[in-house]
Scaffold this motif. Sequence first.
Motif, PDB file in Angstrom:
ATOM      1  N   THR A  63       0.842  -1.196   0.000  1.00 61.33           N
ATOM      2  CA  THR A  63       0.000   0.000   0.000  1.00 61.33           C
ATOM      3  C   THR A  63       0.881   1.251   0.000  1.00 61.33           C
ATOM      4  O   THR A  63       2.108   1.167   0.070  1.00 61.33           O
ATOM      5  CB  THR A  63      -0.923   0.050   1.238  1.00 61.33           C
ATOM      6  N   GLY A  64       0.227   2.406  -0.058  1.00 59.73           N
ATOM      7  CA  GLY A  64       0.946   3.676   0.025  1.00 59.73           C
ATOM      8  C   GLY A  64       0.971   4.177   1.467  1.00 59.73           C
ATOM      9  O   GLY A  64       0.729   3.416   2.397  1.00 59.73           O
ATOM     10  N   GLY A  65       1.287   5.439   1.621  1.00 57.62           N
ATOM     11  CA  GLY A  65       1.328   6.053   2.950  1.00 57.62           C
ATOM     12  C   GLY A  65       2.756   6.257   3.427  1.00 57.62           C
ATOM     13  O   GLY A  65       3.698   5.693   2.868  1.00 57.62           O
ATOM     14  N   SER A  66       2.890   7.068   4.474  1.00 55.31           N
ATOM     15  CA  SER A  66       4.228   7.421   4.943  1.00 55.31           C
ATOM     16  C   SER A  66       4.937   6.240   5.607  1.00 55.31           C
ATOM     17  O   SER A  66       6.161   6.115   5.530  1.00 55.31           O
ATOM     18  CB  SER A  66       4.152   8.612   5.898  1.00 55.31           C
ATOM     19  N   THR A  67       4.172   5.362   6.239  1.00 51.22           N
ATOM     20  CA  THR A  67       4.778   4.190   6.892  1.00 51.22           C
ATOM     21  C   THR A  67       5.393   3.256   5.848  1.00 51.22           C
ATOM     22  O   THR A  67       6.533   2.799   5.983  1.00 51.22           O
ATOM     23  CB  THR A  67       3.709   3.426   7.698  1.00 51.22           C
ATOM     24  N   MET A  68       4.636   3.012   4.784  1.00 51.00           N
ATOM     25  CA  MET A  68       5.128   2.120   3.743  1.00 51.00           C
ATOM     26  C   MET A  68       6.267   2.760   2.942  1.00 51.00           C
ATOM     27  O   MET A  68       7.149   2.065   2.440  1.00 51.00           O
ATOM     28  CB  MET A  68       3.977   1.689   2.819  1.00 51.00           C
ATOM     29  N   PHE A 154       1.078  -3.709   4.482  1.00 57.52           N
ATOM     30  CA  PHE A 154       0.187  -2.549   4.474  1.00 57.52           C
ATOM     31  C   PHE A 154       0.285  -1.691   5.724  1.00 57.52           C
ATOM     32  O   PHE A 154       0.658  -2.154   6.795  1.00 57.52           O
ATOM     33  CB  PHE A 154      -1.262  -2.995   4.257  1.00 57.52           C
ATOM     34  N   GLY A 155      -0.081  -0.429   5.542  1.00 58.19           N
ATOM     35  CA  GLY A 155      -0.177   0.519   6.636  1.00 58.19           C
ATOM     36  C   GLY A 155      -1.622   0.631   7.084  1.00 58.19           C
ATOM     37  O   GLY A 155      -2.535   0.223   6.373  1.00 58.19           O
ATOM     38  N   ILE A 156      -1.806   1.168   8.270  1.00 55.02           N
ATOM     39  CA  ILE A 156      -3.144   1.323   8.827  1.00 55.02           C
ATOM     40  C   ILE A 156      -3.470   2.807   8.887  1.00 55.02           C
ATOM     41  O   ILE A 156      -2.644   3.605   9.336  1.00 55.02           O
ATOM     42  CB  ILE A 156      -3.196   0.782  10.278  1.00 55.02           C
ATOM     43  N   GLY A 157      -4.666   3.171   8.485  1.00 56.80           N
ATOM     44  CA  GLY A 157      -5.071   4.565   8.556  1.00 56.80           C
ATOM     45  C   GLY A 157      -6.225   4.765   9.512  1.00 56.80           C
ATOM     46  O   GLY A 157      -6.929   3.814   9.857  1.00 56.80           O
ATOM     47  N   ILE A 158      -6.422   6.007   9.958  1.00 54.83           N
ATOM     48  CA  ILE A 158      -7.581   6.367  10.758  1.00 54.83           C
ATOM     49  C   ILE A 158      -8.659   6.800   9.763  1.00 54.83           C
ATOM     50  O   ILE A 158      -8.395   7.619   8.868  1.00 54.83           O
ATOM     51  CB  ILE A 158      -7.207   7.486  11.752  1.00 54.83           C
ATOM     52  N   GLU A 161      -9.424  10.534   8.737  1.00 50.62           N
ATOM     53  CA  GLU A 161      -8.239  11.173   8.143  1.00 50.62           C
ATOM     54  C   GLU A 161      -7.955  10.655   6.732  1.00 50.62           C
ATOM     55  O   GLU A 161      -7.588  11.420   5.841  1.00 50.62           O
ATOM     56  CB  GLU A 161      -7.000  10.915   9.007  1.00 50.62           C
ATOM     57  N   MET A 162      -8.131   9.347   6.561  1.00 52.18           N
ATOM     58  CA  MET A 162      -7.854   8.774   5.242  1.00 52.18           C
ATOM     59  C   MET A 162      -8.890   9.225   4.219  1.00 52.18           C
ATOM     60  O   MET A 162      -8.570   9.454   3.052  1.00 52.18           O
ATOM     61  CB  MET A 162      -7.798   7.249   5.320  1.00 52.18           C
ATOM     62  N   ALA A 163     -10.136   9.356   4.665  1.00 54.15           N
ATOM     63  CA  ALA A 163     -11.200   9.813   3.756  1.00 54.15           C
ATOM     64  C   ALA A 163     -10.882  11.232   3.274  1.00 54.15           C
ATOM     65  O   ALA A 163     -11.096  11.565   2.107  1.00 54.15           O
ATOM     66  CB  ALA A 163     -12.545   9.771   4.467  1.00 54.15           C
ATOM     67  N   ILE A 164     -10.320  12.033   4.174  1.00 55.50           N
ATOM     68  CA  ILE A 164      -9.941  13.402   3.798  1.00 55.50           C
ATOM     69  C   ILE A 164      -8.719  13.374   2.874  1.00 55.50           C
ATOM     70  O   ILE A 164      -8.677  14.052   1.850  1.00 55.50           O
ATOM     71  CB  ILE A 164      -9.689  14.260   5.064  1.00 55.50           C
ATOM     72  N   ARG A 165      -7.736  12.520   3.220  1.00 54.50           N
ATOM     73  CA  ARG A 165      -6.545  12.418   2.360  1.00 54.50           C
ATOM     74  C   ARG A 165      -6.927  11.975   0.955  1.00 54.50           C
ATOM     75  O   ARG A 165      -6.319  12.377  -0.033  1.00 54.50           O
ATOM     76  CB  ARG A 165      -5.542  11.432   2.962  1.00 54.50           C
ATOM     77  N   ARG A 166      -7.954  11.120   0.879  1.00 55.11           N
ATOM     78  CA  ARG A 166      -8.429  10.658  -0.433  1.00 55.11           C
ATOM     79  C   ARG A 166      -9.262  11.710  -1.139  1.00 55.11           C
ATOM     80  O   ARG A 166      -9.805  11.456  -2.211  1.00 55.11           O
ATOM     81  CB  ARG A 166      -9.268   9.390  -0.272  1.00 55.11           C
ATOM     82  N   GLY A 183     -11.233   2.564  11.164  1.00 56.60           N
ATOM     83  CA  GLY A 183      -9.967   2.304  10.478  1.00 56.60           C
ATOM     84  C   GLY A 183     -10.098   2.257   8.974  1.00 56.60           C
ATOM     85  O   GLY A 183     -11.206   2.146   8.422  1.00 56.60           O
ATOM     86  N   GLU A 184      -8.946   2.361   8.330  1.00 53.01           N
ATOM     87  CA  GLU A 184      -8.893   2.239   6.872  1.00 53.01           C
ATOM     88  C   GLU A 184      -7.642   1.455   6.521  1.00 53.01           C
ATOM     89  O   GLU A 184      -6.574   1.693   7.080  1.00 53.01           O
ATOM     90  CB  GLU A 184      -8.839   3.627   6.229  1.00 53.01           C
ATOM     91  N   ALA A 185      -7.800   0.519   5.624  1.00 55.81           N
ATOM     92  CA  ALA A 185      -6.633  -0.161   5.060  1.00 55.81           C
ATOM     93  C   ALA A 185      -6.962  -0.535   3.634  1.00 55.81           C
ATOM     94  O   ALA A 185      -8.085  -0.978   3.354  1.00 55.81           O
ATOM     95  CB  ALA A 185      -6.269  -1.400   5.868  1.00 55.81           C
ATOM     96  N   ARG A 224      -2.553   6.297  18.502  1.00 58.80           N
ATOM     97  CA  ARG A 224      -3.790   6.758  17.858  1.00 58.80           C
ATOM     98  C   ARG A 224      -4.370   5.705  16.916  1.00 58.80           C
ATOM     99  O   ARG A 224      -5.564   5.719  16.623  1.00 58.80           O
ATOM    100  CB  ARG A 224      -3.519   8.023  17.028  1.00 58.80           C
ATOM    101  N   LYS A 225      -3.513   4.843  16.412  1.00 60.38           N
ATOM    102  CA  LYS A 225      -3.985   3.858  15.433  1.00 60.38           C
ATOM    103  C   LYS A 225      -4.294   2.498  16.058  1.00 60.38           C
ATOM    104  O   LYS A 225      -4.671   1.562  15.350  1.00 60.38           O
ATOM    105  CB  LYS A 225      -2.929   3.671  14.340  1.00 60.38           C
ATOM    106  N   ALA A 226      -4.130   2.397  17.395  1.00 60.01           N
ATOM    107  CA  ALA A 226      -4.272   1.087  18.035  1.00 60.01           C
ATOM    108  C   ALA A 226      -5.661   0.479  17.833  1.00 60.01           C
ATOM    109  O   ALA A 226      -5.780  -0.714  17.524  1.00 60.01           O
ATOM    110  CB  ALA A 226      -3.938   1.195  19.523  1.00 60.01           C
TER     111      ALA A 226
HETATM  112  O1  G3H Z   1      -3.293   3.815   3.489  1.00 56.12           O
HETATM  113  C1  G3H Z   1      -2.597   4.634   4.151  1.00 56.12           C
HETATM  114  C2  G3H Z   1      -1.947   4.129   5.321  1.00 56.12           C
HETATM  115  O2  G3H Z   1      -2.704   3.059   5.724  1.00 56.12           O
HETATM  116  C3  G3H Z   1      -1.752   5.102   6.445  1.00 56.12           C
HETATM  117  O3  G3H Z   1      -0.866   6.054   6.040  1.00 56.12           O
HETATM  118  O4  G3H Z   1       1.325   5.443   6.985  1.00 56.12           O
HETATM  119  O5  G3H Z   1       0.862   7.743   6.192  1.00 56.12           O
HETATM  120  O6  G3H Z   1      -0.205   6.917   8.286  1.00 56.12           O
HETATM  121  P1  G3H Z   1       0.352   6.557   6.917  1.00 56.12           P
END
Ligand code: G3H
Length: 254
Positions: A63-68, A154-158, A161-166, A183-185, A224-226
């Motif tokens: 997946t994308g995101g800063s963690t990945m 994969f990374g985990i999103g809140i 926040e992810m809906a807004i990022r999208r 959550g969002e993944a 926050r993501k727990a």
């Molecule tokens: O899909 C996006 C990730 O699950 C969460 O992004 O790693 O930037 O918090 P992040």
Amino acid sequence: DMMNDIMGLSTLQEKVREKLGIKKVLLVPGSYDSNPSLIKDVAKCGAEYFLSILKDEDVVSITGGSTMFEFSNTIKTDKKYENVTVVPARGSMGKDVEIQSNNVVATTSKKLNSHYKLLHIPDELGEESMKTLTQEPQIKNTLDMIAKTDILVFGIGIAGEMAIRRKLPIEKVEEIVEKGAIGEAFGHYFNEKGEIVCKLNTVGIHLETFKNVRESIAIFAGTRKADALIAMTNINKNMVLITDEESANRILEL
Ligand code: G3H
């Protein structure tokens, strides 16, 4: 002393693993909340685990995101995985090119000396455009490959926040949150029980594929993501979790 710390961490790993009922938990000592640079250590721990289970011939979805993004940067191996194919788990989204799944895939593949396929399609499209585009041979080819995923990282999103990022319209963001999504993944928004509460017109890995992959590796840092992570483990127990010590303690509290 150090020996005690190591013992403490492995006890914590086992407690979290038991609570979640998943395959494995790997922890990095410390707190991401008070030290955000710990994300690099968490990502590195994830990359090392990934390399330890990667077989030449595997299809790897990411997946994308800063963690990945950190994950891909920290992969380090001398081996050449000439039969591995790396694919994005999702289409592209937003403006931030660096953390797009396509970019994370390209970096990962370079590190592995593997093949890769990109998904040149926005993650969300109108129904008609989606139908047409997913039949384009190149795109179809990548989507068929994603359906053959052996390893998903994969990374985990809140959810909100992810809906807004999208860049979803505000009504849609509110709807997602009102329906109880936490959550969002990989484009799926789910509630506490791990039920998908909102099915968007997105492109990428299907839930059924996710449930049947050989290895799924969830990487996140931050308390926050727990709760989002806990919800996620209700969808698939065949999961390896990589996180930081404080987030692990939070999982036990929830
Ligand atoms: O899909 C996006 C990730 O699950 C969460 O992004 O790693 O930037 O918090 P992040």
